[in-house]
Scaffold this motif. Structure first.
Motif, PDB file in Angstrom:
ATOM      1  N   ALA A 223     -14.729  14.661  65.178  1.00 10.37           N
ATOM      2  CA  ALA A 223     -14.692  14.068  66.514  1.00 10.37           C
ATOM      3  C   ALA A 223     -13.350  13.398  66.777  1.00 10.37           C
ATOM      4  O   ALA A 223     -12.789  13.494  67.879  1.00 10.37           O
ATOM      5  CB  ALA A 223     -15.824  13.057  66.669  1.00 10.37           C
ATOM      6  N   LEU A 224     -12.812  12.726  65.757  1.00 10.28           N
ATOM      7  CA  LEU A 224     -11.509  12.077  65.896  1.00 10.28           C
ATOM      8  C   LEU A 224     -10.408  13.106  66.097  1.00 10.28           C
ATOM      9  O   LEU A 224      -9.516  12.938  66.928  1.00 10.28           O
ATOM     10  CB  LEU A 224     -11.223  11.224  64.662  1.00 10.28           C
ATOM     11  CG  LEU A 224      -9.929  10.402  64.692  1.00 10.28           C
ATOM     12  CD1 LEU A 224      -9.994   9.324  65.763  1.00 10.28           C
ATOM     13  CD2 LEU A 224      -9.679   9.769  63.319  1.00 10.28           C
ATOM     14  N   VAL A 225     -10.486  14.195  65.331  1.00 15.35           N
ATOM     15  CA  VAL A 225      -9.493  15.265  65.462  1.00 15.35           C
ATOM     16  C   VAL A 225      -9.542  15.874  66.853  1.00 15.35           C
ATOM     17  O   VAL A 225      -8.502  16.109  67.486  1.00 15.35           O
ATOM     18  CB  VAL A 225      -9.722  16.345  64.384  1.00 15.35           C
ATOM     19  CG1 VAL A 225      -8.799  17.547  64.633  1.00 15.35           C
ATOM     20  CG2 VAL A 225      -9.474  15.775  63.000  1.00 15.35           C
ATOM     21  N   GLU A 226     -10.745  16.134  67.347  1.00 11.05           N
ATOM     22  CA  GLU A 226     -10.889  16.707  68.688  1.00 11.05           C
ATOM     23  C   GLU A 226     -10.335  15.769  69.748  1.00 11.05           C
ATOM     24  O   GLU A 226      -9.654  16.197  70.683  1.00 11.05           O
ATOM     25  CB  GLU A 226     -12.355  17.006  68.971  1.00 11.05           C
ATOM     26  CG  GLU A 226     -12.870  18.277  68.326  1.00 11.05           C
ATOM     27  CD  GLU A 226     -12.122  19.513  68.805  1.00 11.05           C
ATOM     28  OE1 GLU A 226     -11.771  19.582  70.001  1.00 11.05           O
ATOM     29  OE2 GLU A 226     -11.893  20.420  67.987  1.00 11.05           O
TER      30      GLU A 226
ATOM     31  N   LEU B 114      -1.309  13.500  62.460  1.00  7.27           N
ATOM     32  CA  LEU B 114      -0.438  13.464  61.277  1.00  7.27           C
ATOM     33  C   LEU B 114      -1.094  12.663  60.160  1.00  7.27           C
ATOM     34  O   LEU B 114      -1.063  13.056  58.987  1.00  7.27           O
ATOM     35  CB  LEU B 114       0.907  12.849  61.663  1.00  7.27           C
ATOM     36  CG  LEU B 114       2.059  12.954  60.657  1.00  7.27           C
ATOM     37  CD1 LEU B 114       2.399  14.411  60.379  1.00  7.27           C
ATOM     38  CD2 LEU B 114       3.284  12.226  61.180  1.00  7.27           C
ATOM     39  N   ALA B 115      -1.712  11.539  60.519  1.00  7.29           N
ATOM     40  CA  ALA B 115      -2.389  10.717  59.524  1.00  7.29           C
ATOM     41  C   ALA B 115      -3.614  11.420  58.955  1.00  7.29           C
ATOM     42  O   ALA B 115      -3.936  11.270  57.775  1.00  7.29           O
ATOM     43  CB  ALA B 115      -2.789   9.378  60.140  1.00  7.29           C
ATOM     44  N   CYS B 116      -4.298  12.207  59.787  1.00  9.46           N
ATOM     45  CA  CYS B 116      -5.449  12.971  59.297  1.00  9.46           C
ATOM     46  C   CYS B 116      -5.030  13.962  58.221  1.00  9.46           C
ATOM     47  O   CYS B 116      -5.725  14.141  57.213  1.00  9.46           O
ATOM     48  CB  CYS B 116      -6.122  13.699  60.455  1.00  9.46           C
ATOM     49  SG  CYS B 116      -7.161  12.655  61.500  1.00  9.46           S
ATOM     50  N   VAL B 117      -3.906  14.623  58.421  1.00  8.00           N
ATOM     51  CA  VAL B 117      -3.393  15.556  57.417  1.00  8.00           C
ATOM     52  C   VAL B 117      -3.009  14.806  56.154  1.00  8.00           C
ATOM     53  O   VAL B 117      -3.262  15.259  55.030  1.00  8.00           O
ATOM     54  CB  VAL B 117      -2.179  16.334  57.967  1.00  8.00           C
ATOM     55  CG1 VAL B 117      -1.526  17.164  56.870  1.00  8.00           C
ATOM     56  CG2 VAL B 117      -2.609  17.235  59.116  1.00  8.00           C
TER      57      VAL B 117
ATOM     58  N   VAL C 151      -5.173   1.342  61.546  1.00  7.21           N
ATOM     59  CA  VAL C 151      -4.380   0.835  62.677  1.00  7.21           C
ATOM     60  C   VAL C 151      -4.244   1.908  63.750  1.00  7.21           C
ATOM     61  O   VAL C 151      -4.394   1.636  64.950  1.00  7.21           O
ATOM     62  CB  VAL C 151      -2.986   0.362  62.202  1.00  7.21           C
ATOM     63  CG1 VAL C 151      -2.106  -0.011  63.405  1.00  7.21           C
ATOM     64  CG2 VAL C 151      -3.106  -0.828  61.264  1.00  7.21           C
ATOM     65  N   LEU C 152      -3.998   3.144  63.341  1.00  8.96           N
ATOM     66  CA  LEU C 152      -3.833   4.234  64.300  1.00  8.96           C
ATOM     67  C   LEU C 152      -5.145   4.574  65.000  1.00  8.96           C
ATOM     68  O   LEU C 152      -5.161   4.876  66.195  1.00  8.96           O
ATOM     69  CB  LEU C 152      -3.278   5.472  63.589  1.00  8.96           C
ATOM     70  CG  LEU C 152      -1.812   5.374  63.156  1.00  8.96           C
ATOM     71  CD1 LEU C 152      -1.440   6.542  62.259  1.00  8.96           C
ATOM     72  CD2 LEU C 152      -0.903   5.328  64.372  1.00  8.96           C
ATOM     73  N   LYS C 153      -6.249   4.523  64.278  1.00 10.41           N
ATOM     74  CA  LYS C 153      -7.545   4.767  64.917  1.00 10.41           C
ATOM     75  C   LYS C 153      -7.836   3.702  65.966  1.00 10.41           C
ATOM     76  O   LYS C 153      -8.374   4.003  67.041  1.00 10.41           O
ATOM     77  CB  LYS C 153      -8.653   4.803  63.862  1.00 10.41           C
ATOM     78  CG  LYS C 153      -8.650   6.058  63.007  1.00 10.41           C
ATOM     79  CD  LYS C 153      -9.973   6.289  62.310  1.00 10.41           C
ATOM     80  CE  LYS C 153     -10.275   5.242  61.290  1.00 10.41           C
ATOM     81  NZ  LYS C 153     -11.530   5.550  60.543  1.00 10.41           N
ATOM     82  N   SER C 154      -7.465   2.477  65.670  1.00  4.52           N
ATOM     83  CA  SER C 154      -7.634   1.403  66.644  1.00  4.52           C
ATOM     84  C   SER C 154      -6.775   1.648  67.868  1.00  4.52           C
ATOM     85  O   SER C 154      -7.215   1.439  69.009  1.00  4.52           O
ATOM     86  CB  SER C 154      -7.278   0.058  66.005  1.00  4.52           C
ATOM     87  OG  SER C 154      -7.315  -0.987  66.958  1.00  4.52           O
ATOM     88  N   ALA C 155      -5.550   2.124  67.641  1.00  3.56           N
ATOM     89  CA  ALA C 155      -4.641   2.408  68.759  1.00  3.56           C
ATOM     90  C   ALA C 155      -5.182   3.541  69.628  1.00  3.56           C
ATOM     91  O   ALA C 155      -5.127   3.466  70.866  1.00  3.56           O
ATOM     92  CB  ALA C 155      -3.255   2.763  68.228  1.00  3.56           C
ATOM     93  N   LEU C 156      -5.715   4.598  69.007  1.00  3.32           N
ATOM     94  CA  LEU C 156      -6.253   5.723  69.771  1.00  3.32           C
ATOM     95  C   LEU C 156      -7.482   5.307  70.569  1.00  3.32           C
ATOM     96  O   LEU C 156      -7.676   5.769  71.701  1.00  3.32           O
ATOM     97  CB  LEU C 156      -6.598   6.881  68.837  1.00  3.32           C
ATOM     98  CG  LEU C 156      -7.088   8.158  69.517  1.00  3.32           C
ATOM     99  CD1 LEU C 156      -5.999   8.763  70.384  1.00  3.32           C
ATOM    100  CD2 LEU C 156      -7.557   9.178  68.481  1.00  3.32           C
ATOM    101  N   SER C 157      -8.281   4.444  70.005  1.00  2.00           N
ATOM    102  CA  SER C 157      -9.463   3.956  70.711  1.00  2.00           C
ATOM    103  C   SER C 157      -9.069   3.193  71.972  1.00  2.00           C
ATOM    104  O   SER C 157      -9.737   3.300  73.008  1.00  2.00           O
ATOM    105  CB  SER C 157     -10.278   3.051  69.786  1.00  2.00           C
ATOM    106  OG  SER C 157     -11.383   2.488  70.474  1.00  2.00           O
TER     107      SER C 157
END
Length: 404
Positions: free
Chosen positions: A183-186, A171-174, A151-157
């Protein structure tokens, strides 16, 4: 206090008290400050209890077990004059969950109270706005469905320049790691470059990847950042707007349940930060300076009570490393004051939440100032209310919709 309405509020404070108890430097430790084995044993205890998410789950499982249904009738036992939080208690606690089920009439609210989050989760998913996606991710995280990260990846996109979404992704990546590529972290790291917490999260990720040079660089940037924020205002604001978009209305009862779930703000893990400072050599002045600067930034923010105690814990580590018994003694006194402050906060919140206007004021204060400063506000406000001899702190002022 057993009010289910205060469940998440109590958890936040309970977790903080648990961490504080475990991070505490033994009172006698200042008398044996130069006993290196003792110091190392004490510092090791910091690492064990620095993951707030693990503590949240443990405390949640324990606290949620068999919550009783109690009457909302109130009585006061006066023991001292003038009145204070220590001079009375409400004999019967408020069962807010039962009250909310009576206050609510619409299907979304019914789904929230009877089927946990499912009603609102579905509404948020259907709306698919910035605020509903953030709130859906929070709900998915609470139910441990495994869907929060997607859900968060969709929101960031969809919203690549949003500071709060970028923070939530880091935070979710950690927390989840799987599926979180470089690439997502960057992408998530390019938005808010003034928040120390962003760099602490990057340092955590670098440490997990065994890239110690990168981790050290991010720690240096964390120490030089201008502020530390876990985005209380953004979290609460997004939840409020998502509730409105879902058609939950703006009644007192809606605001009550909304306040409950705004306390579910995701908190970072501090294990990497604690370990970084704990493992510093006494002669590593550069690393100790970084720890000192980060502690100062965190303490100045007062974002949450957990942040305050982590800041104190870092300063205790530094005092031990630098062999500063006077500084350690002062920190121990500050720690004890924090314990007492947080213990007093629980009955103060119980009083505030018995009235919709007081609850609304508390929520606005949370948006402006964060959790820890709002606890300070709660204590001041309740003491002000208690100075009025006509004020009944145990009276429940919520009304059923049908009675209006």
């Amino acid at each position: 206090m057993k009010s289910p309405f205060l469940y998440l509020v109590v958890l936040t404070i309970l977790i903080s008290l648990i961490i504080l108890a475990q991070l505490s430097v033994d009172d006698a430790h200042s008398n044996r400050l130069y006993d290196k084995s003792s110091a190392n044993a004490q510092l090791k205890s910091h690492e064990r209890y620095s993951n707030s998410d693990l503590l949240f789950k443990t405390a949640s499982d324990k606290f949620a077990h068999d919550l009783p249904i109690e009457s909302a009738q109130s009585h006061i036992k006066t023991e001292a004059t003038p009145r204070s939080l220590e001079s009375f208690h409400c004999e019967d606690s408020l069962d807010f969950a039962e009250l909310v089920s009576k206050l609510y009439k619409d299907s979304i609210a019914y789904g929230l109270t009877e089927n946990r989050f499912e009603g609102l989760k579905q509404a948020f998913a259907n709306i698919h706005t910035r605020d509903s996606l953030l709130s859906l991710a929070t709900f998915e995280r609470l139910t441990q469905s495994g869907k929060a990260f997607s859900v968060l990846k969709s929101a960031l996109s969809t919203y690549p320049s949003d500071e709060f979404i970028s923070y939530r992704v880091l935070l979710a990546c950690v927390e989840f790691e799987a599926g979180c590529d470089s690439a997502l972290v960057e992408q998530a790291s390019q938005v808010d470059t003034e928040n120390s917490l962003h760099f602490l999260l990057r340092a955590n990720l670098a440490s997990k990847a065994k890239d110690e040079d990168a981790a050290e660089g991010f720690m240096q940037q964390a120490a030089q950042a201008k502020r530390y924020s876990i985005y209380w205002a953004e979290h609460i604001g997004a939840m409020e707007r998502a509730f409105a978009q879902a058609g939950a209305g703006n009644s007192d009862s809606t605001q009550a349940v909304l306040a409950l779930y705004t306390m579910a703000i995701p908190l970072p893990s501090y294990s990497n930060l604690i370990a970084y400072c704990r493992e510093a050599e006494e002669s590593d002045y550069s690393r100790l300076k970084i720890c000192e600067q980060v502690a100062s930034i965190i303490l100045a923010s007062k974002s949450s009570s957990i942040d305050v105690m982590i800041g104190l814990a870092l300063r205790q580590i530094i005092a031990i490393k630098r062999n500063e018994p006077n500084a350690l003694e002062t920190l121990l006194a500050e720690e004890q004051d924090l314990r007492l402050f947080m213990e007093k906060s629980l009955p103060a919140l119980d009083i505030l939440f018995r009235n919709p206007k007081r609850l609304s004021d508390w929520s606005e204060q949370m948006k402006r100032s964060g959790e820890h400063r709002t606890l300070e506000y709660a204590l001041d406000e309740v003491n002000r209310l208690l100075s009025d001899p006509e004020f009944d702190p145990c009276q429940v002022d919520w009304q059923l919709d049908s009675a209006r």
